[in-house]
Each structure stands twice: as C-alpha cells, then as structure tokens.
Design an enzyme around this catalytic site. Structure first.
Site, PDB file in Angstrom:
ATOM      1  N   GLU A  48       0.816  -1.222   0.000  1.00 34.38           N
ATOM      2  CA  GLU A  48       0.000   0.000   0.000  1.00 34.38           C
ATOM      3  C   GLU A  48       0.843   1.262   0.000  1.00 34.38           C
ATOM      4  O   GLU A  48       0.456   2.285  -0.572  1.00 34.38           O
ATOM      5  CB  GLU A  48      -0.974  -0.015   1.188  1.00 34.38           C
ATOM      6  CG  GLU A  48      -0.457   0.532   2.506  1.00 34.38           C
ATOM      7  CD  GLU A  48       0.683  -0.275   3.117  1.00 34.38           C
ATOM      8  OE1 GLU A  48       1.498   0.310   3.846  1.00 34.38           O
ATOM      9  OE2 GLU A  48       0.749  -1.491   2.874  1.00 34.38           O
ATOM     10  N   ASP A  49       2.021   1.206   0.608  1.00 37.95           N
ATOM     11  CA  ASP A  49       2.888   2.377   0.650  1.00 37.95           C
ATOM     12  C   ASP A  49       3.347   2.774  -0.751  1.00 37.95           C
ATOM     13  O   ASP A  49       3.314   3.949  -1.134  1.00 37.95           O
ATOM     14  CB  ASP A  49       4.104   2.109   1.552  1.00 37.95           C
ATOM     15  CG  ASP A  49       4.671   0.714   1.344  1.00 37.95           C
ATOM     16  OD1 ASP A  49       4.508   0.132   0.250  1.00 37.95           O
ATOM     17  OD2 ASP A  49       5.278   0.175   2.291  1.00 37.95           O
TER      18      ASP A  49
END
Length: 462
Positions: A278-279
């Site tokens: 997700e980062d």
C-alpha cells in the site's frame, strides 16, 4: 606453405566473425548497458554522499507550536518487534514543537501495548494515544490496523512509521521542511520518504544478507532512481504526506483530470486496503493522479532487523519481486540485468569480443570497484565506515547476496503467492492481493477477508 595455410584461414575466419554486424552490434549494446549501470551506481554513490554526509538541524525544531504545521505520527503495532522500546521512543523524542503520536493495535492483548503505555508514562508531556481495534476494509492488515488512527488524527500531515524503525530526533523537522519545498521541476512535494538502513543486533545469516542488501545495492539504486526522479519509487518504512492529498486519490494511477467525474471509487487510505504494498501504491497515486512529486530527506529509516534465517531472507525478497511483477512488469524483468554478477558477465563478454580484454583481470577489477562503491554508500548512510568488528561477516554476506540475487529472482518470478505477517496471499493484477486458496501450490489457505470480524470496542488512551 601449405602447413601455414590453416592458421591463416582460421585467423581470417575469426576476423570475419568479429566483424559480423549483428554480433558487433550486440557487443556494443552490452557495453552500453554496462556503462549505463556503472553511471547509475556512481550517481547513487555521489548522491548519497551529498545528501547524507551532513544533516543540518531544521529551523522548525526551535519554532513556536503555532508557527509550524502539526504532524500526526501513525505507528501500527503488532507483537514485540526487535528493539521495539527504542524504536517507539524515537517518536517521543522528536525535536518538533507540534505533534501527536497515535499507536494502532488490532487487539487489546497485543504484546506491544505495555511497551507503548510505558513510554506514554515516561513522556507525559507528549500528546500520545493508543487506539485499539481494527476495521476490515481490505486484505491488507496494516491498513486495517491504521484506518481508525487515520480518521482520528488531529493534523493534516501524517507520518506513517513502521514499528521496526527508529528515527533520529531531528527527522520530523527536516521532513516537514522537505514536504514544504518544491521539486527541481517546480512541482509541489506530496510525499517525503526515507531510505531504510538495516541495523543487525543478532548475527544470523538471513539478517546479515538483508543488511548487506539494504545498506549497499538497494540504497544505491533507490537513491539513484529518486535522484533522477522519472517515476515514483518509494519503500514505505517511513512516509510523510498530507491526508488532504490522500483523500483525493483512489489508486487508479490515472490523472484526476482523466478520471470519470461520476466515479464512485473510494478515495483516501481505505482505497489502498486491497494492495499488499500500500505504501508504494499511495506514493504512485500521489505522483500520477495529482501530478505531484516526492523527496528524500537527509535522514535514514534505521530498520532494526531481527532474527532472520536464510529461508526468511529468500522469502522476503521473493515476496516483493512477485508484488512488483504485477505492478511494474518491465522494470521487474530488467532487475537481473542490474545485478553485479550479470552485469559483469555482460561487460566481460562485450569487452572480450570488441577489444579482446582478458576475462580474469576484468572481473577482479569489476568486483573490487563495485564493492568499493557499495561500501562508500554504506559509509554515507551510516555516518562512519564499516566497523572492523563486523567486516568479514558483512563482506561474506555481501558476496552471498550478490550470488543469490539471480537464483532468488528466477524462483520468485514464476510464482504468485506470498507469505506476509503469517498469512498467505495471491498477488493479482496491478499489485492487488487476495487470501490464497488451498491448492497444490499454495499450501495452507488463509482465511478470507469476510472471515474476520472487526473489534466492536475502541479504546483510546491519553
């Protein structure tokens, strides 16, 4: 006369082969690639020297609370990470006049909670809270853990910081400085990130391999790519961005102007719960959807590596290769051609064909210089040379890492399932994931996302 004829004919034949246009062109392409990779490596080395050798104190560290933008530190917790107390304490000791800390845990009985509470008692003047209870909005447990803290954060600037990371006390002020700046092209900075620097406190083979990888080749390439800044390249150990920006993106990576104005796609952090990385996807969304840019501050994210076996290391590297394969296929397929062993083979063959350079002296020189550049990068990030106490272990791990790079890639590229935080996932198109089903290649299945029940209770401590 006749006895010498075969030798003459052989020499002429070799000359004809060497002059073959296709082979000669291939040799020059290989030589060009070899030179390009050296240029990228040297760029990373020089950029590391320039960026990390000196870390000046930010003026924001001494400003009054009302004159600086507030920051909310979001730290997701799960279990007793190595060096957890010191990692979390580094958030309390930030030299910045206006910030809060939000610790997120999924369950009240999590072993990390007593550590967080002990630090809150030690630093009563710091605005810190513990938020217990996850909300299942996707398959990514980190996002599920963070979502309540994300919504309750008092400030627009969010600093998402992994629990196995320790930061210098001046990092927040310098990062906010960078976030308020502009890129070289004049574009607004939407995200500030930090290159990870591994610290090993227990000498295990996997830990040493990870240390050698993160502190040399990975850092060198990471810094070089972010210096050129032709696309998003972010690893999310430590990321600083604005919630107001995140609320405008949905992970489609399509410019907002090209998105359907009637689209009902969710925006903000919940939109990224479907991704394992997700980062990286948040950074890519800010870059492509908003047209904004990223910046590296002059701090490193000191990643304390725990007990890691050789198998743990291989699985960790394979996991992110498989994720990247579904996110950026072409760059992932090129990765083996950037590793020192493959690069040396390409350079050696090319120079041998074009200039008849002997292989052994070339390879000895290549690896000596490659190692020298990697050690220079290490020194820039660490602020000191490689300690004598770990010199031979580190050099052995560096060599092992270089030799393992291609076999790990070949193992990883042909699979789609990964293990993360005790769960098994199947990586899908664009880097999305789903719990892996039980089958011949997947092993034991993980529970589907609908099998999880969010905690009804939410405990907030001041």
């Amino acid at each position: 006369m006749n006895s010498s004829q075969p030798g003459v004919e052989e020499e002429q034949h070799l000359l004809q082969d060497k002059g073959h246009p296709a082979l000669l062109a291939l040799a020059f392409v290989g030589l060009g690639w070899y030179i390009l990779l050296w240029a990228i490596g040297l760029l990373g080395c020089l950029a590391a020297r320039r960026r990390y050798k000196h870390r000046p104190r930010s003026r924001l560290a001494t400003e009054s609370p009302g004159s600086v933008p507030g920051v909310s530190i979001l730290r997701p917790l799960k279990g007793l990470d190595t060096n957890l107390y010191e990692n979390l304490e580094s958030s309390f000791t930030q030299e910045y006049p206006s910030f809060e800390i939000l610790f997120s845990v999924a369950h009240e009985d999590d072993q990390a909670l007593p550590v967080a509470r002990e630090l809150m008692a030690k630093y009563p003047h710091v605005n810190a809270k513990v938020i217990v209870g996850e909300e299942i909005i996707g398959v990514n447990p980190k996002v599920n853990n963070l979502i309540r803290s994300y919504r309750q954060a008092a400030n627009d600037i969010l600093w998402v910081l992994d629990s196995n990371v320790m930061m210098h006390s001046g990092a927040m002020a310098r990062s906010v400085d960078a976030l308020q700046g502009k890129s070289r092209s004049g574009r607004r900075i939407a995200l500030v990130h930090h290159v990870p620097f591994a610290i090993v406190n227990e000498s295990r083979i996997g830990s040493r391999l990870d240390e050698a990888f993160l502190n040399t080749n990975h850092a060198k390439m990471y810094i070089a790519i972010n210096t050129v800044a032709i696309d998003s390249c972010v690893m999310g150990k430590s990321n600083l961005y604005r919630r107001s920006d995140l609320e405008r993106v949905n992970g489609s990576r399509k410019p907002i102007a090209q998105q359907d104005s009637q689209s009902s796609e969710q925006c903000g952090l919940p939109a990224f719960g479907r991704y394992l990385a997700e980062d990286n996807m948040i950074a890519s969304a800010l870059w492509h959807e908003l047209g904004e840019r990223h910046d590296l501050s002059c701090d490193v994210a000191r990643n304390v590596v725990g007990k890691m076996s050789l198998s743990d290391y291989i699985q960790r590297r394979a996991r992110w290769i498989r994720v990247r394969k579904h996110m950026v296929l072409a760059p992932t397929l090129l990765e083996p051609l950037t590793e020192s062993v493959v690069v040396s083979a390409i350079g050696c063959a090319s120079l041998k064909y074009i200039f008849n350079v002997p292989a052994l002296p070339f390879l000895l020189l290549h690896f000596t210089l490659w190692l020298s550049v990697d050690l220079d990068v290490y020194s820039s990030l660490a602020g000191h040379r490689l300690p004598a106490s770990i010199r031979w272990e580190f050099l052995g791990a560096w060599l092992g890492r270089e030799l393992l790079a291609l076999p790990i890639f070949l193992y990883a590229i042909f699979g789609d399932t990964v293990n993360w935080r005790g769960r098994r996932y199947q990586v899908l198109r664009n880097g999305e994931v789903r719990p892996a089903r039980e089958g011949r290649w997947c092993g034991r299945t993980s529970r589907q996302s609908h099998d999880y029940e969010p905690l009804e209770v939410e405990i907030v401590e001041h």
